[in-house]
Motif scaffolding. Structure first.
Motif, PDB file in Angstrom:
ATOM      1  N   ILE A  55       0.839  -1.209   0.000  1.00 11.64           N
ATOM      2  CA  ILE A  55       0.000   0.000   0.000  1.00 11.64           C
ATOM      3  C   ILE A  55       0.871   1.255   0.000  1.00 11.64           C
ATOM      4  CG2 ILE A  55      -2.060  -0.999   1.051  1.00 11.64           C
ATOM      5  CD1 ILE A  55      -1.120  -0.077   3.731  1.00 11.64           C
ATOM      6  N   GLY A  56       2.169   1.052  -0.110  1.00 11.91           N
ATOM      7  CA  GLY A  56       3.055   2.195  -0.269  1.00 11.91           C
ATOM      8  C   GLY A  56       3.290   2.985   0.997  1.00 11.91           C
ATOM      9  N   LEU A  57       3.125   2.369   2.178  1.00  9.24           N
ATOM     10  CA  LEU A  57       3.250   3.114   3.422  1.00  9.24           C
ATOM     11  C   LEU A  57       4.007   2.296   4.457  1.00  9.24           C
ATOM     12  CD1 LEU A  57      -0.457   4.286   3.665  1.00  9.24           C
ATOM     13  CD2 LEU A  57       1.457   5.768   3.144  1.00  9.24           C
ATOM     14  N   GLY A  58       4.823   2.964   5.264  1.00 13.04           N
ATOM     15  CA  GLY A  58       5.452   2.318   6.401  1.00 13.04           C
ATOM     16  C   GLY A  58       4.593   2.546   7.618  1.00 13.04           C
ATOM     17  N   LEU A  59       3.878   1.530   8.074  1.00 15.61           N
ATOM     18  CA  LEU A  59       2.818   1.742   9.056  1.00 15.61           C
ATOM     19  C   LEU A  59       3.252   1.508  10.494  1.00 15.61           C
ATOM     20  CD1 LEU A  59      -0.117   0.178   7.083  1.00 15.61           C
ATOM     21  CD2 LEU A  59       0.316   2.576   7.490  1.00 15.61           C
ATOM     22  N   GLY A  60       4.227   0.641  10.731  1.00 16.10           N
ATOM     23  CA  GLY A  60       4.718   0.468  12.076  1.00 16.10           C
ATOM     24  C   GLY A  60       3.759  -0.186  13.043  1.00 16.10           C
ATOM     25  N   CYS A  61       2.746  -0.875  12.560  1.00 16.45           N
ATOM     26  CA  CYS A  61       1.850  -1.626  13.446  1.00 16.45           C
ATOM     27  C   CYS A  61       1.451  -2.913  12.726  1.00 16.45           C
ATOM     28  CB  CYS A  61       0.626  -0.803  13.843  1.00 16.45           C
ATOM     29  SG  CYS A  61      -0.319  -0.137  12.465  1.00 16.45           S
ATOM     30  N   ASN A  62       0.863  -3.838  13.469  1.00 10.20           N
ATOM     31  CA  ASN A  62       0.536  -5.148  12.904  1.00 10.20           C
ATOM     32  C   ASN A  62      -0.940  -5.438  13.095  1.00 10.20           C
ATOM     33  OD1 ASN A  62       3.264  -6.369  12.105  1.00 10.20           O
ATOM     34  ND2 ASN A  62       3.652  -5.638  14.176  1.00 10.20           N
ATOM     35  N   GLY A  63      -1.712  -5.151  12.081  1.00  7.15           N
ATOM     36  CA  GLY A  63      -3.146  -5.385  12.177  1.00  7.15           C
ATOM     37  C   GLY A  63      -3.817  -5.220  10.834  1.00  7.15           C
ATOM     38  N   ILE A  64      -5.073  -5.608  10.817  1.00  9.54           N
ATOM     39  CA  ILE A  64      -5.908  -5.420   9.623  1.00  9.54           C
ATOM     40  C   ILE A  64      -6.987  -4.409   9.991  1.00  9.54           C
ATOM     41  CG2 ILE A  64      -7.427  -6.518   7.943  1.00  9.54           C
ATOM     42  CD1 ILE A  64      -5.942  -9.134   8.485  1.00  9.54           C
ATOM     43  N   ILE A  65      -7.005  -3.303   9.286  1.00  9.84           N
ATOM     44  CA  ILE A  65      -7.873  -2.183   9.628  1.00  9.84           C
ATOM     45  C   ILE A  65      -8.899  -2.002   8.511  1.00  9.84           C
ATOM     46  CG2 ILE A  65      -7.928   0.279  10.227  1.00  9.84           C
ATOM     47  CD1 ILE A  65      -4.788  -0.147  10.696  1.00  9.84           C
ATOM     48  N   GLN A  66     -10.167  -2.049   8.880  1.00  7.38           N
ATOM     49  CA  GLN A  66     -11.258  -1.841   7.921  1.00  7.38           C
ATOM     50  C   GLN A  66     -11.796  -0.427   8.103  1.00  7.38           C
ATOM     51  OE1 GLN A  66     -11.749  -4.203   5.789  1.00  7.38           O
ATOM     52  NE2 GLN A  66     -10.931  -6.032   6.806  1.00  7.38           N
ATOM     53  N   VAL A  67     -11.766   0.345   7.035  1.00  4.57           N
ATOM     54  CA  VAL A  67     -12.226   1.730   7.079  1.00  4.57           C
ATOM     55  C   VAL A  67     -13.387   1.902   6.109  1.00  4.57           C
ATOM     56  CG1 VAL A  67     -11.609   4.149   6.705  1.00  4.57           C
ATOM     57  CG2 VAL A  67      -9.928   2.568   7.683  1.00  4.57           C
ATOM     58  N   LEU A  68     -14.519   2.343   6.617  1.00  6.57           N
ATOM     59  CA  LEU A  68     -15.690   2.619   5.784  1.00  6.57           C
ATOM     60  C   LEU A  68     -15.673   4.088   5.398  1.00  6.57           C
ATOM     61  CD1 LEU A  68     -18.416   1.546   4.619  1.00  6.57           C
ATOM     62  CD2 LEU A  68     -19.482   2.448   6.697  1.00  6.57           C
ATOM     63  N   ILE A  69     -15.764   4.365   4.115  1.00  9.78           N
ATOM     64  CA  ILE A  69     -15.768   5.745   3.622  1.00  9.78           C
ATOM     65  C   ILE A  69     -17.137   6.021   3.007  1.00  9.78           C
ATOM     66  CG2 ILE A  69     -14.699   7.390   2.045  1.00  9.78           C
ATOM     67  CD1 ILE A  69     -12.118   5.799   2.275  1.00  9.78           C
ATOM     68  N   GLU A  70     -17.825   7.003   3.582  1.00 14.86           N
ATOM     69  CA  GLU A  70     -19.191   7.335   3.159  1.00 14.86           C
ATOM     70  C   GLU A  70     -19.267   8.763   2.631  1.00 14.86           C
ATOM     71  OE1 GLU A  70     -22.305   5.732   6.138  1.00 14.86           O
ATOM     72  OE2 GLU A  70     -20.501   6.032   7.351  1.00 14.86           O
ATOM     73  N   PRO A  71     -19.585   8.948   1.342  1.00 10.60           N
ATOM     74  CA  PRO A  71     -19.834  10.309   0.861  1.00 10.60           C
ATOM     75  C   PRO A  71     -21.093  10.855   1.535  1.00 10.60           C
ATOM     76  CG  PRO A  71     -20.426   8.690  -0.815  1.00 10.60           C
ATOM     77  CD  PRO A  71     -19.779   7.939   0.294  1.00 10.60           C
ATOM     78  N   ILE A  72     -21.063  12.115   1.930  1.00  8.51           N
ATOM     79  CA  ILE A  72     -22.191  12.701   2.653  1.00  8.51           C
ATOM     80  C   ILE A  72     -23.116  13.409   1.678  1.00  8.51           C
ATOM     81  CG2 ILE A  72     -22.899  14.207   4.530  1.00  8.51           C
ATOM     82  CD1 ILE A  72     -21.167  11.822   5.381  1.00  8.51           C
ATOM     83  N   ASN A  73     -24.343  12.939   1.623  1.00  9.81           N
ATOM     84  CA  ASN A  73     -25.371  13.569   0.800  1.00  9.81           C
ATOM     85  C   ASN A  73     -26.180  14.502   1.691  1.00  9.81           C
ATOM     86  OD1 ASN A  73     -27.569  14.271  -0.766  1.00  9.81           O
ATOM     87  ND2 ASN A  73     -27.919  12.223  -1.579  1.00  9.81           N
ATOM     88  N   ALA A  74     -25.987  15.804   1.503  1.00  5.74           N
ATOM     89  CA  ALA A  74     -26.624  16.787   2.383  1.00  5.74           C
ATOM     90  C   ALA A  74     -28.140  16.772   2.286  1.00  5.74           C
ATOM     91  CB  ALA A  74     -26.098  18.185   2.062  1.00  5.74           C
ATOM     92  N   THR A  75     -28.686  16.240   1.194  1.00  2.00           N
ATOM     93  CA  THR A  75     -30.143  16.223   1.026  1.00  2.00           C
ATOM     94  C   THR A  75     -30.788  15.015   1.699  1.00  2.00           C
ATOM     95  OG1 THR A  75     -30.049  15.006  -1.078  1.00  2.00           O
ATOM     96  CG2 THR A  75     -29.887  17.402  -1.180  1.00  2.00           C
ATOM     97  N   LYS A  76     -29.967  14.086   2.141  1.00  2.00           N
ATOM     98  CA  LYS A  76     -30.496  12.875   2.782  1.00  2.00           C
ATOM     99  C   LYS A  76     -30.828  13.161   4.239  1.00  2.00           C
ATOM    100  CE  LYS A  76     -29.426   7.957   3.387  1.00  2.00           C
ATOM    101  NZ  LYS A  76     -28.394   6.907   3.198  1.00  2.00           N
ATOM    102  N   ALA A  77     -32.038  12.828   4.638  1.00  2.00           N
ATOM    103  CA  ALA A  77     -32.543  13.222   5.955  1.00  2.00           C
ATOM    104  C   ALA A  77     -31.722  12.666   7.103  1.00  2.00           C
ATOM    105  CB  ALA A  77     -34.011  12.801   6.095  1.00  2.00           C
ATOM    106  N   ASN A  78     -31.216  11.452   6.957  1.00  2.00           N
ATOM    107  CA  ASN A  78     -30.483  10.813   8.043  1.00  2.00           C
ATOM    108  C   ASN A  78     -29.094  10.378   7.605  1.00  2.00           C
ATOM    109  OD1 ASN A  78     -32.334  10.702  10.423  1.00  2.00           O
ATOM    110  ND2 ASN A  78     -33.660   9.664   8.946  1.00  2.00           N
ATOM    111  N   ASN A  79     -28.375  11.317   6.951  1.00  2.00           N
ATOM    112  CA  ASN A  79     -27.002  10.992   6.581  1.00  2.00           C
ATOM    113  C   ASN A  79     -26.148  10.892   7.852  1.00  2.00           C
ATOM    114  OD1 ASN A  79     -25.570  13.560   7.206  1.00  2.00           O
ATOM    115  ND2 ASN A  79     -26.802  14.412   5.536  1.00  2.00           N
ATOM    116  N   PRO A  80     -24.938  10.333   7.762  1.00  2.00           N
ATOM    117  CA  PRO A  80     -24.140  10.114   8.977  1.00  2.00           C
ATOM    118  C   PRO A  80     -23.907  11.359   9.820  1.00  2.00           C
ATOM    119  CG  PRO A  80     -23.202   8.906   7.139  1.00  2.00           C
ATOM    120  CD  PRO A  80     -24.291   9.747   6.567  1.00  2.00           C
TER     121      PRO A  80
END
Length: 286
Positions: free
Chosen positions: A90-115
């Motif tokens: 992934i092109g990075l020196g991370l210095g830790c040992n784990g598997i990290i799951q990151v959820l990326i959500e685009p924010i839709n301002a018109t959605k009533a219950n966006n994050p």
């Protein structure tokens, strides 16, 4: 809560500027990582980052992924495997040992219950809350439902979802036990994962005493996101201009203080007036 409040402010600023934004959330970690589940970061289309999902290692790549998510207007689940000794994956020196799951959500301002709307509902009151974020470790290319439900002691917020009744029951258990959990459900024959996250209000720090040594203490509390109230019976010390703008300063006698503040199980008192008689009088009331 400080990170959430900072994200809300940054989002409102981006909205005023007409910029798109996306919310990155650490939803699952196996092994070690700099930030744990629930760490969040807001990313704007111009590259402004508020909050953090790592010690600074993942943010650059998350920015690139977030720009893609905004362009496609589709949430995505990104995996960072720092167990691999070859950081070139992934092109990075991370210095830790784990598997990290990151959820990326685009924010839709018109959605009533966006994050962000759900985060605002949580931050609007000093209360505990449970936030439910749905994703799929089984099929990362599938549509990721994202942040869908907020449960607080007085109500719940969120979009209608086929698993709502089951999620509500599990969220109520988390609210009662005050311990975040992960659950797997079956939705339309496919598994869906849930991060059911317990979020507590900021620590309320009541400092009895307004001497010079309280000034750096309040600054440290402000960095931590704690909500400070300073109390002293001496008008020459109990002056708001001596302290961080966000804190409250009360001029009060010990016997009157408890009528002026709200106390809960996230409230901490410090007695440090350096006035033995004031502290001794205050202590029985506490």
């Amino acid at each position: 809560m400080k990170e959430i409040n900072d994200i809300i402010k940054a989002y409102d600023q981006a909205l005023r500027m007409g910029e798109q934004s996306a919310l990155a959330t650490v939803v699952h970690v196996e092994g070690s990582s700099y930030r744990r589940e629930g760490a969040r970061m807001l990313i704007t289309e111009k590259g402004q980052l508020t909050g953090a999902i790592s010690g600074g290692c993942l943010e650059g790549d998350a920015l690139r992924k977030a720009l893609l998510a905004m362009a496609q207007q589709r949430p995505m689940l990104v995996t960072y495997d720092t167990n691999d000794e070859d950081d070139a994956t992934i092109g990075l020196g991370l210095g830790c040992n784990g598997i990290i799951q990151v959820l990326i959500e685009p924010i839709n301002a018109t959605k009533a219950n966006n994050p962000i709307v759900l985060l605002k509902a949580l931050a609007a009151k000093r209360q505990k809350g449970v936030l439910v974020t749905l994703f799929s470790l089984h099929d990362k290319k599938a549509i990721q439902p994202g942040t869908r439900l907020l449960l607080t002691p007085d109500q719940n917020h969120g979009d209608a979802f086929e698993l709502t009744n089951i999620l509500l029951k599990d969220a109520q258990t988390v609210l009662l036990q005050q311990q975040s959990v992960f659950k797997e459900y079956i939705f339309e024959t496919a598994p869906v994962d849930a991060f059911i996250e317990m979020i507590l209000p900021a620590v309320a720090l009541i400092i009895i005493g307004a001497g010079n040594d309280v000034i750096p203490l309040v600054k440290m509390a402000d960095i931590l996101g704690w909500q400070s109230t300073i109390v002293d019976g001496r008008p020459e010390y109990a002056r708001a201009e001596r302290f961080t703008a966000g804190c409250q300063v009360l001029l009060s006698k010990p016997e009157n203080l408890l009528d002026q503040i709200t106390i809960d199980d996230r409230t901490v008192f410090l007695l440090m007036t350096h006035n033995y008689n004031y502290d001794k009088t205050m202590l029985p009331f506490l």
